[in-house]
Design a protein around this motif. Sequence first.
Motif, PDB file in Angstrom:
ATOM      1  N   ASN A  29       0.830  -1.196   0.000  1.00 16.42           N
ATOM      2  CA  ASN A  29       0.000   0.000   0.000  1.00 16.42           C
ATOM      3  C   ASN A  29       0.871   1.254   0.000  1.00 16.42           C
ATOM      4  O   ASN A  29       0.612   2.217  -0.708  1.00 16.42           O
ATOM      5  CB  ASN A  29      -0.898  -0.017   1.236  1.00 16.42           C
ATOM      6  CG  ASN A  29      -2.192   0.747   1.024  1.00 16.42           C
ATOM      7  OD1 ASN A  29      -3.209   0.440   1.618  1.00 16.42           O
ATOM      8  ND2 ASN A  29      -2.173   1.757   0.148  1.00 16.42           N
ATOM      9  N   ILE A  30       1.928   1.181   0.801  1.00 14.65           N
ATOM     10  CA  ILE A  30       2.831   2.339   0.907  1.00 14.65           C
ATOM     11  C   ILE A  30       3.520   2.587  -0.426  1.00 14.65           C
ATOM     12  O   ILE A  30       3.581   3.719  -0.915  1.00 14.65           O
ATOM     13  CB  ILE A  30       3.846   2.114   2.048  1.00 14.65           C
ATOM     14  CG1 ILE A  30       3.089   2.028   3.376  1.00 14.65           C
ATOM     15  CG2 ILE A  30       4.890   3.221   2.085  1.00 14.65           C
ATOM     16  CD1 ILE A  30       3.892   1.431   4.517  1.00 14.65           C
ATOM     17  N   MET A  34       2.434   1.719  -3.326  1.00 14.74           N
ATOM     18  CA  MET A  34       1.439   2.220  -4.271  1.00 14.74           C
ATOM     19  C   MET A  34       1.135   3.690  -4.042  1.00 14.74           C
ATOM     20  O   MET A  34       0.960   4.457  -4.995  1.00 14.74           O
ATOM     21  CB  MET A  34       0.148   1.390  -4.150  1.00 14.74           C
ATOM     22  CG  MET A  34       0.267   0.042  -4.836  1.00 14.74           C
ATOM     23  SD  MET A  34      -1.022  -1.097  -4.311  1.00 14.74           S
ATOM     24  CE  MET A  34      -2.480  -0.274  -4.902  1.00 14.74           C
ATOM     25  N   ASN A  35       1.085   4.084  -2.756  1.00  9.26           N
ATOM     26  CA  ASN A  35       0.869   5.502  -2.446  1.00  9.26           C
ATOM     27  C   ASN A  35       1.950   6.361  -3.088  1.00  9.26           C
ATOM     28  O   ASN A  35       1.670   7.370  -3.711  1.00  9.26           O
ATOM     29  CB  ASN A  35       0.915   5.714  -0.930  1.00  9.26           C
ATOM     30  CG  ASN A  35      -0.406   5.398  -0.265  1.00  9.26           C
ATOM     31  OD1 ASN A  35      -1.426   5.211  -0.946  1.00  9.26           O
ATOM     32  ND2 ASN A  35      -0.410   5.319   1.052  1.00  9.26           N
ATOM     33  N   TYR A  36       3.193   5.892  -2.891  1.00  5.99           N
ATOM     34  CA  TYR A  36       4.301   6.689  -3.418  1.00  5.99           C
ATOM     35  C   TYR A  36       4.312   6.713  -4.936  1.00  5.99           C
ATOM     36  O   TYR A  36       4.636   7.726  -5.552  1.00  5.99           O
ATOM     37  CB  TYR A  36       5.640   6.176  -2.867  1.00  5.99           C
ATOM     38  CG  TYR A  36       5.895   6.643  -1.438  1.00  5.99           C
ATOM     39  CD1 TYR A  36       5.697   7.983  -1.086  1.00  5.99           C
ATOM     40  CD2 TYR A  36       6.332   5.766  -0.450  1.00  5.99           C
ATOM     41  CE1 TYR A  36       5.921   8.413   0.222  1.00  5.99           C
ATOM     42  CE2 TYR A  36       6.565   6.183   0.838  1.00  5.99           C
ATOM     43  CZ  TYR A  36       6.351   7.519   1.177  1.00  5.99           C
ATOM     44  OH  TYR A  36       6.582   7.949   2.448  1.00  5.99           O
ATOM     45  N   SER A  41       1.706   6.560  -6.844  1.00 11.65           N
ATOM     46  CA  SER A  41       0.647   7.509  -7.225  1.00 11.65           C
ATOM     47  C   SER A  41       1.150   8.932  -7.061  1.00 11.65           C
ATOM     48  O   SER A  41       0.928   9.798  -7.912  1.00 11.65           O
ATOM     49  CB  SER A  41      -0.576   7.339  -6.324  1.00 11.65           C
ATOM     50  OG  SER A  41      -1.023   6.029  -6.374  1.00 11.65           O
ATOM     51  N   LEU A  42       1.822   9.115  -5.926  1.00 10.81           N
ATOM     52  CA  LEU A  42       2.345  10.448  -5.618  1.00 10.81           C
ATOM     53  C   LEU A  42       3.325  10.899  -6.691  1.00 10.81           C
ATOM     54  O   LEU A  42       3.252  12.011  -7.197  1.00 10.81           O
ATOM     55  CB  LEU A  42       3.026  10.375  -4.248  1.00 10.81           C
ATOM     56  CG  LEU A  42       3.664  11.648  -3.719  1.00 10.81           C
ATOM     57  CD1 LEU A  42       2.585  12.681  -3.457  1.00 10.81           C
ATOM     58  CD2 LEU A  42       4.398  11.353  -2.417  1.00 10.81           C
ATOM     59  N   VAL A  90      11.206  10.054  -0.935  1.00 10.90           N
ATOM     60  CA  VAL A  90      10.217   9.039  -1.319  1.00 10.90           C
ATOM     61  C   VAL A  90      10.927   7.730  -1.673  1.00 10.90           C
ATOM     62  O   VAL A  90      10.525   6.644  -1.249  1.00 10.90           O
ATOM     63  CB  VAL A  90       9.379   9.559  -2.511  1.00 10.90           C
ATOM     64  CG1 VAL A  90       8.574   8.422  -3.132  1.00 10.90           C
ATOM     65  CG2 VAL A  90       8.468  10.681  -2.070  1.00 10.90           C
ATOM     66  N   ASP A 150      12.107   5.887   1.479  1.00 13.69           N
ATOM     67  CA  ASP A 150      11.001   5.178   2.125  1.00 13.69           C
ATOM     68  C   ASP A 150      10.643   3.915   1.343  1.00 13.69           C
ATOM     69  O   ASP A 150      10.388   2.856   1.926  1.00 13.69           O
ATOM     70  CB  ASP A 150       9.757   6.080   2.217  1.00 13.69           C
ATOM     71  CG  ASP A 150       9.895   7.117   3.316  1.00 13.69           C
ATOM     72  OD1 ASP A 150      10.891   7.035   4.063  1.00 13.69           O
ATOM     73  OD2 ASP A 150       9.017   7.994   3.415  1.00 13.69           O
TER      74      ASP A 150
END
Lengths: 123, 517
Positions: free
Chosen positions: B297-298, B300-302, B304-305, B319, B322
């Motif tokens: 999830n993390i 994927m968040n990044y 997307s970001l 980013v 992380d």
Amino acid sequence: MSQTKVLIIDDEKLLVKSTCMALKCYNFQVEGALDGGDGVNKAKDYMPDIILLDIMMPGMDGWETLQLIKNTQEIKEIPVIVFSAKEYSDGRSIAQENGAVDFIPKPFELDELVELLNKYVSN
Amino acid sequence: MDNRKLIHVVDDSQDNRDGLTCLLREMGYNVEGYANCDEALERLKAMPPHLYIIDVKMPGMSGLEMLQKLDTKNNIYEAIILTAYESLEDAKKAMDLGAVSYLGKPIVKEQLQEQVAKALGLVALKIDRLNYLTKLEIDINGRKKEVEETLKILENRDVMMDNIFNSLGEGVLVIDNEDSIIYMNAQAQDVTGLSFSECAGNNIAYALKDESLLRILFGFLEKEYGQLMQLGNVYVKTNESNENEYYAISVSDYTNTDNKIIGKVLNFKNETGKMHFERLRNSLLTIISHELRTPLNIIMNYVSLLKVTLNKTTDISEVLEDMHIIGNRLKYQINNVMSIAHLSDTSMVPTNEETDIIELIETQIKKLKIEAEERSVKTVIRNKLKNAKVITDTKILGIALASLLSNAIKFNKLKGLVEITIDNINVDGDTRLCIAISDQGIGIEPDQQKTLFESFVQVEDHMTRQYEGIGIGLFLVKRTMDILNGEVTVSSSKGGGSTFTLKIPDQRSYMHDELEE
């Protein structure tokens, strides 16, 4: 139009951080909390438009936190979306039975999350 | 064969004897005459008569004394007494001593005939009675034998039923409608801790000592039953080796041939193996659902970001940093899943190769560099051996070391120290390699130490994030030691850090000479 205020409560630091960063790009104003107690306190101070709440947390878990939110006068009207990596056959129903507005399973697509946030905030 | 009745005439007077003999023979009897009691008694041993006719007054043993010896009450024959003077006193004594009647002298033929017939009639009755008793005895003995045989068959059948029930591999306990225990096989005795011989007929509620078992059973007896119970109703028993055994309990009606319910049959099925498998499965699901989805999830968040903000203001290096961390964690969990799959393969045979312990530990520490740096944890190896090598399965030992080292770093205090001590230890005359890994973390409560290696209960539900896979790691360590025939122990105190020690047998019984201090 003012920015929508979101509070994310999840014990996974990097998930809070990355979701915050990403939502900011979508023009949300975001705060994070790493446990249920901290989440409720932040909610009272910050008065978000919507709360994103993780279920599996050490100490007070998401369901307990949700109960506390619903029992706290100032914040009980704030819509809560719960999310979890745990497998639920019908997460949405369980979430709504417990007082949340909706459920989103992990891992989620940011677009999905944004869509869901907008749905409940515009209401 | 002579069917005539045999009469012994005992009289010292030759004339009387002959006269009497003559008369009796005329009446159709077989008659023997004796001049004194001793002769007559001697003859009795060889051939007992049906009737004695005895003169009272004789030299030597008198007729009355002989009567006493004859004991007519307990013998077939009867006796008639002859009295010369019709002495009533003698007659009375004679009757008391068992004579059937008495005759006065001189003998009257008709009287003799009548008395003899009457006496022989009694003898015939006695014979009939004896025959009847003998027949009865034979009959009874026959019946007795039959009953004994039936009992033996029943007993054999009992033993057979016992053997069958014991071979079932499941506990069987039968109670009647009053809840009294009427049968238990060996396994049921094991599970309940009851001895059937001691508690047969007792009410189960009073006999059972274990409250949790009692609650389950009474839950059944009151409610609808017959179904194999859900996980919650499984009876958990701690055995002598302090390991948990799981028994699924089911109840069915005990009915007689008329289909009438006369009790209940309780069945205890050992589900320990199944439960371990269930746990393993649940734990794998937990890892996959939580430990793999959240890091993903993390990422994927990044992603997307990055898509949205590329060429904008976001600090891409942060980013990426992380994503690197979370990618590593994902890799660790995937490795855990793969290790579980690898170590769960019961057909796996460990390989034996020379393993350089220092090299193996250093390799594992290198892999944990990011985690160690994140918490500023330092590691130090203290080797007390000249030659820290062992013959074992390097890969499997590597899994154990990776888990313990990872835990020691993750659960250490910030800027803490991980100390790895390598030494030898003597276990029952065998030298074993001993690797102790100590941290300076918060320590483990004594309660938790007991279940630490037992599958991975700790990763379930909300505990997950607190321990972040600690249970999985320790379960794996235990499993590796089982495979390598080694041992893992923990010593820890609240606030005083923890030390996990591996004791590994050297497959070549290497002798590691200790360094001179």
